[in-house]
Design a protein around this motif. Sequence first.
Motif, PDB file in Angstrom:
ATOM      1  N   ALA A 110       0.847  -1.194   0.000  1.00  0.00           N
ATOM      2  CA  ALA A 110       0.000   0.000   0.000  1.00  0.00           C
ATOM      3  C   ALA A 110       0.882   1.242   0.000  1.00  0.00           C
ATOM      4  CB  ALA A 110      -0.917  -0.005   1.213  1.00  0.00           C
ATOM      5  N   LEU A 111       0.655   2.131  -0.962  1.00  0.00           N
ATOM      6  CA  LEU A 111       1.396   3.381  -1.076  1.00  0.00           C
ATOM      7  C   LEU A 111       0.410   4.525  -0.881  1.00  0.00           C
ATOM      8  CD1 LEU A 111       3.634   2.554  -4.190  1.00  0.00           C
ATOM      9  CD2 LEU A 111       4.218   2.324  -1.768  1.00  0.00           C
ATOM     10  N   ASN A 112       0.412   5.075   0.295  1.00  0.00           N
ATOM     11  CA  ASN A 112      -0.485   6.192   0.631  1.00  0.00           C
ATOM     12  C   ASN A 112       0.323   7.250   1.370  1.00  0.00           C
ATOM     13  OD1 ASN A 112      -3.195   5.219  -0.235  1.00  0.00           O
ATOM     14  ND2 ASN A 112      -2.723   3.574   1.217  1.00  0.00           N
ATOM     15  N   MET A 113       0.677   8.303   0.669  1.00  0.00           N
ATOM     16  CA  MET A 113       1.450   9.387   1.259  1.00  0.00           C
ATOM     17  C   MET A 113       0.513  10.556   1.519  1.00  0.00           C
ATOM     18  SD  MET A 113       4.916  11.122  -0.246  1.00  0.00           S
ATOM     19  CE  MET A 113       5.744  12.462   0.615  1.00  0.00           C
ATOM     20  N   ALA A 114       0.239  10.810   2.784  1.00  0.00           N
ATOM     21  CA  ALA A 114      -0.758  11.816   3.139  1.00  0.00           C
ATOM     22  C   ALA A 114      -0.236  13.230   2.976  1.00  0.00           C
ATOM     23  CB  ALA A 114      -1.221  11.600   4.585  1.00  0.00           C
ATOM     24  N   THR A 115       1.080  13.422   3.113  1.00  0.00           N
ATOM     25  CA  THR A 115       1.646  14.764   3.034  1.00  0.00           C
ATOM     26  C   THR A 115       2.405  14.933   1.725  1.00  0.00           C
ATOM     27  OG1 THR A 115       3.660  14.033   4.157  1.00  0.00           O
ATOM     28  CG2 THR A 115       1.868  14.884   5.527  1.00  0.00           C
ATOM     29  N   GLY A 116       2.782  16.172   1.443  1.00  0.00           N
ATOM     30  CA  GLY A 116       3.564  16.453   0.253  1.00  0.00           C
ATOM     31  C   GLY A 116       2.686  16.753  -0.945  1.00  0.00           C
ATOM     32  N   ASN A 117       3.258  17.477  -1.913  1.00  0.00           N
ATOM     33  CA  ASN A 117       2.495  17.777  -3.118  1.00  0.00           C
ATOM     34  C   ASN A 117       2.552  16.606  -4.084  1.00  0.00           C
ATOM     35  OD1 ASN A 117       4.992  17.856  -4.390  1.00  0.00           O
ATOM     36  ND2 ASN A 117       5.083  20.090  -4.481  1.00  0.00           N
ATOM     37  N   MET A 118       1.978  16.801  -5.239  1.00  0.00           N
ATOM     38  CA  MET A 118       1.863  15.721  -6.212  1.00  0.00           C
ATOM     39  C   MET A 118       3.230  15.198  -6.644  1.00  0.00           C
ATOM     40  SD  MET A 118      -0.358  15.835  -9.721  1.00  0.00           S
ATOM     41  CE  MET A 118      -1.847  16.253  -8.816  1.00  0.00           C
ATOM     42  N   ALA A 119       4.184  16.087  -6.851  1.00  0.00           N
ATOM     43  CA  ALA A 119       5.519  15.683  -7.284  1.00  0.00           C
ATOM     44  C   ALA A 119       6.207  14.853  -6.212  1.00  0.00           C
ATOM     45  CB  ALA A 119       6.357  16.914  -7.620  1.00  0.00           C
ATOM     46  N   HIS A 157      -5.862  11.852  -9.443  1.00  0.00           N
ATOM     47  CA  HIS A 157      -4.884  10.771  -9.326  1.00  0.00           C
ATOM     48  C   HIS A 157      -4.342  10.345 -10.691  1.00  0.00           C
ATOM     49  CE1 HIS A 157      -5.730  10.181  -5.056  1.00  0.00           C
ATOM     50  NE2 HIS A 157      -7.019  10.245  -5.348  1.00  0.00           N
ATOM     51  N   ARG A 158      -4.691  11.091 -11.739  1.00  0.00           N
ATOM     52  CA  ARG A 158      -4.284  10.715 -13.092  1.00  0.00           C
ATOM     53  C   ARG A 158      -2.759  10.647 -13.240  1.00  0.00           C
ATOM     54  NH1 ARG A 158      -7.115  11.388 -17.824  1.00  0.00           N
ATOM     55  NH2 ARG A 158      -8.924  10.970 -16.508  1.00  0.00           N
ATOM     56  N   TYR A 159      -2.044  11.450 -12.464  1.00  0.00           N
ATOM     57  CA  TYR A 159      -0.591  11.507 -12.574  1.00  0.00           C
ATOM     58  C   TYR A 159       0.074  10.160 -12.296  1.00  0.00           C
ATOM     59  CZ  TYR A 159      -0.196  11.432  -7.463  1.00  0.00           C
ATOM     60  OH  TYR A 159      -0.247  11.068  -6.143  1.00  0.00           O
ATOM     61  N   LEU A 160      -0.612   9.302 -11.528  1.00  0.00           N
ATOM     62  CA  LEU A 160      -0.023   8.010 -11.171  1.00  0.00           C
ATOM     63  C   LEU A 160       0.180   7.106 -12.377  1.00  0.00           C
ATOM     64  CD1 LEU A 160      -2.074   7.314  -7.924  1.00  0.00           C
ATOM     65  CD2 LEU A 160       0.368   7.857  -8.059  1.00  0.00           C
ATOM     66  N   ALA A 161      -0.504   7.402 -13.486  1.00  0.00           N
ATOM     67  CA  ALA A 161      -0.319   6.600 -14.698  1.00  0.00           C
ATOM     68  C   ALA A 161       1.110   6.685 -15.201  1.00  0.00           C
ATOM     69  CB  ALA A 161      -1.291   7.057 -15.780  1.00  0.00           C
ATOM     70  N   GLY A 162       1.851   7.711 -14.754  1.00  0.00           N
ATOM     71  CA  GLY A 162       3.252   7.818 -15.152  1.00  0.00           C
ATOM     72  C   GLY A 162       4.093   6.643 -14.715  1.00  0.00           C
ATOM     73  N   ALA A 394       0.937  12.236 -18.285  1.00  0.00           N
ATOM     74  CA  ALA A 394      -0.292  12.079 -17.501  1.00  0.00           C
ATOM     75  C   ALA A 394      -0.733  13.411 -16.898  1.00  0.00           C
ATOM     76  CB  ALA A 394      -0.072  11.039 -16.405  1.00  0.00           C
ATOM     77  N   TYR A 395       0.233  14.234 -16.514  1.00  0.00           N
ATOM     78  CA  TYR A 395      -0.101  15.515 -15.889  1.00  0.00           C
ATOM     79  C   TYR A 395      -0.794  16.444 -16.881  1.00  0.00           C
ATOM     80  CZ  TYR A 395       0.484  19.485 -12.705  1.00  0.00           C
ATOM     81  OH  TYR A 395       0.260  20.533 -11.853  1.00  0.00           O
ATOM     82  N   ALA A 396      -0.469  16.320 -18.165  1.00  0.00           N
ATOM     83  CA  ALA A 396      -1.102  17.183 -19.167  1.00  0.00           C
ATOM     84  C   ALA A 396      -2.615  16.994 -19.171  1.00  0.00           C
ATOM     85  CB  ALA A 396      -0.515  16.888 -20.547  1.00  0.00           C
ATOM     86  N   ALA A 397      -3.054  15.731 -19.101  1.00  0.00           N
ATOM     87  CA  ALA A 397      -4.498  15.474 -19.068  1.00  0.00           C
ATOM     88  C   ALA A 397      -5.120  16.039 -17.794  1.00  0.00           C
ATOM     89  CB  ALA A 397      -4.757  13.975 -19.175  1.00  0.00           C
TER      90      ALA A 397
END
Length: 908
Positions: A110-119, A157-162, A394-397
Amino acid sequence: MWAVIRFSEDHKPNSPVQRVDIDVCDEIGTVMVRMKGFSTRMLEAASAVKGPEDDAGVLLFEPIYSESPAPLYEGIPSYASRFVFLCDLEEASAIRINSKESALPTRFVALNMATGNMAERYASYVEAVFTEIRSVLRQKPKDRVLVQVVMPTREEHRYLAGLGGLLKAAQSESSKLVGQVIELDRIDSGLINRLDECAKCPGDSRIRYADGKRWTAGWSELAGKSDMLALPWKDRGVYLITGGTGALGLMFAREIASQVQSPTLILTSRSPQSAAVERAMRDLSDAGAQVIYKQADVADHEQTADLLRWAAERHGTINGIIHAAGIIRDNLIVNKEVDELQGVLSAKVAGLVNLDEASREQPLDVLIAFSSVAGATGNPGQADYSAANAFMDAYAAYRNHLAQAGQRHGRMLSVNWPLWKEGGMSVDEDVVKIMRQTLGTWPMETGDGIRALYQGLAAGADQVVAMAGLGSKIRARMLPSNPLPSAVQVQDADMPSRETGADTLEQIYNVLRKSVSHLLKVKEEDIDADSEFSDYGFDSISLTQLANLLNEKYPLELTPTLFFEYTTLGSFAEYLLDRHADAFSDRAAPETSQAAAHVSSNVRFVDDEESEDALPNAAEHTIPVMQPRGGYPRRSRAPLSGKSVTDSGHDDLTGPPETPVVMTIPEPEPVAIVGVSGVFPGAKNIHEFWRNIIDGKSAITEIPSDRWDWRDYAGESAAEGTVTSLKWGGFIDGVKDFDPLFFSISPREAELMDPQQRLLLMEAWRAVEDAGIAVQRLSDHSTGVFVAAGPGDYMSMTGIEQGNPQAMTGVVPSLIPNRISYALNLHGPSEYYETACSSTLVALHRAVRSIQGGECDQAIVGAVNLLISPDPFVGFESMGYLSSDGRASSFQPDASGFVRSEGVVPSC
């Protein structure tokens, strides 16, 4: 009876050999016969063959999803294990996941990071998946391993497709790895069933469950919109270009300046402004643009915010951003470190997020991200680079979704660029050749790339993949003819397996052995099937040449990446037998290899099978004949009289004469040594050294006290009068002497440099002066540097300062020739050798061969060895290697060992 026919998993749509799997079933669907890998060869009439360049051009593709139900009656293929990464799926903790419900041994992470920005979250997730994959690959699995990354379908969460870029790169490095990105619109107790459903289809790399249906990702060609162009620039517009001093950044800066009037171009880079940048800025100013350079690291949130704030305050608005910044740290996953990974991610991932957040209030017309084809298809050695670029795709979308909701301004386009002909990364002819042959692609021309950008903008796409090359081959790879990758069958057929093909395996092995012998100029009998390619000196260039040679000789489309997985000649031969046995059949193999030798077309080479009138009756002529090494009877170089005679004595050719062409092979010109310098124990230069030889003076002394006190290491042998081998050596004076500013080296960097680097650099300069050559004129000709150096004790004596990029360049021995080449502005081979006692002779041999082979016009050969640490003395003394009396009596009955000594000697 019914027959179910589908393409095999390893089927290649554009290959002349078509592979299918066939199930023969009775009326109720019971499989009676199963055939896997049934192969047929497609034959085409010569008149119907299309010219190889007929459909050459630039192709654009955008990602699409197609409905793709999973097969109902197929089983799960055989996997050694499965790893499932649950990314940002908080709902998963609310349901009970029982891995025992699946037939596959599964580990959930399980990968769940509650803090930090998207990058920050993305970088953390990439590191977790990368670390697990690296661990798997280092174990060299014999069976396939499945990695499934599961993510929500929600836009945020689309960025995760990267992460799919990372998986594709990993798959390109190992055929044992299968990667899938799975998007779920809901998480419930049916999770395991959906994962197993995807596991049945290893060809599906990205799957989405939405609206009660299963969808798979693919590509669609932008063929109908190829004539549409959209220029996003405007007169007096303000445009920020990150990585603006790179080749692509400057290329598009020039394009903007040429298309509109009085634009303002803000070029950014992490590096200070250089003279080359100043020249480029002057050229842009001459074209009518106002050009400003700002040093900034867009991966830093504060620096990026300050940059955008400054631009808005000074110019009012920013009309467009091109994010072209990026770095590469190419390395295979098994060898790549996490800090390399994070460094590559930061420029593109954090850089893009920081730019977007800092410009969210700006009325942008366009935000363009310069991505790479590696993000769309993966690339061996570039797992981090692939993941970074796939994130931007992915971020573009995601950002365009925000723009539609009124939270951003302007459209974003991510362009997956291929290699550019005039881009920052150049490739040699062998790489271009194999790109053209196996992928049908080649580096993109500047005009084609600029047009592709405008076409992508006109299409309104979120992401565009641009490729230059043969349309037929590119389409076959990007738009496969079998859009539903079928599952791999679980059960093997109850029928005899294909013959192991011992004769064919031996034939393939012989082909490989001859090819390796030809490329590396080694005897065939010295080539062992179980030795690593690297043991014979293969590197990325020569492995590319080997792939090219086999592709030319046989109907193959091999790529050098295969050698990452099949690292010995024997394992590679078995791979070829398993996957490409048909290519080595008697019909497929050509009688001769056109790639075996490169000689004048006026000279004819004759084999045993050629016609009887091949050679003339010409006793007055002698024809030297080039031949493959080993295995074949050698042609006699004696005068020919109506026949050719082999070493075995059998006549192999007779017939009417023709006038032969005489080819003379000139002897190579002798190589002269025109300059030399050196520092030796007891001698500050060559002249003092020669005088010591004439006088028979020994320069061996006790170890000087300014190096170390040998008594501290001698133990009981340190007692007065006790014989010890730890106190003798040959030591030069002035080891610490160096004038760094003379070579434009800062004193701080000089402190970190191994004295071996410093001394050999100074003596190389003196050797060139001794030759009467102005050092500045060396760069007028190709000049190689070939250095033999000791292992470098300096690294163990100086600390490596964290965050100092100059630390390693100063202490790694292999960088000594590069230091000399850089300091003297030399262009040519720059090579380091460490072969124990033969190191200097090997370096000299390579220099001579390099000059004679045309690799360089002239060369500097240097050797250096310093003894600045007691550890090697202690080690050699423990082995009994050191002389107890400080004398070396080679081949004499009283010999008791050798004596370690220093020296610095370059010649040119």
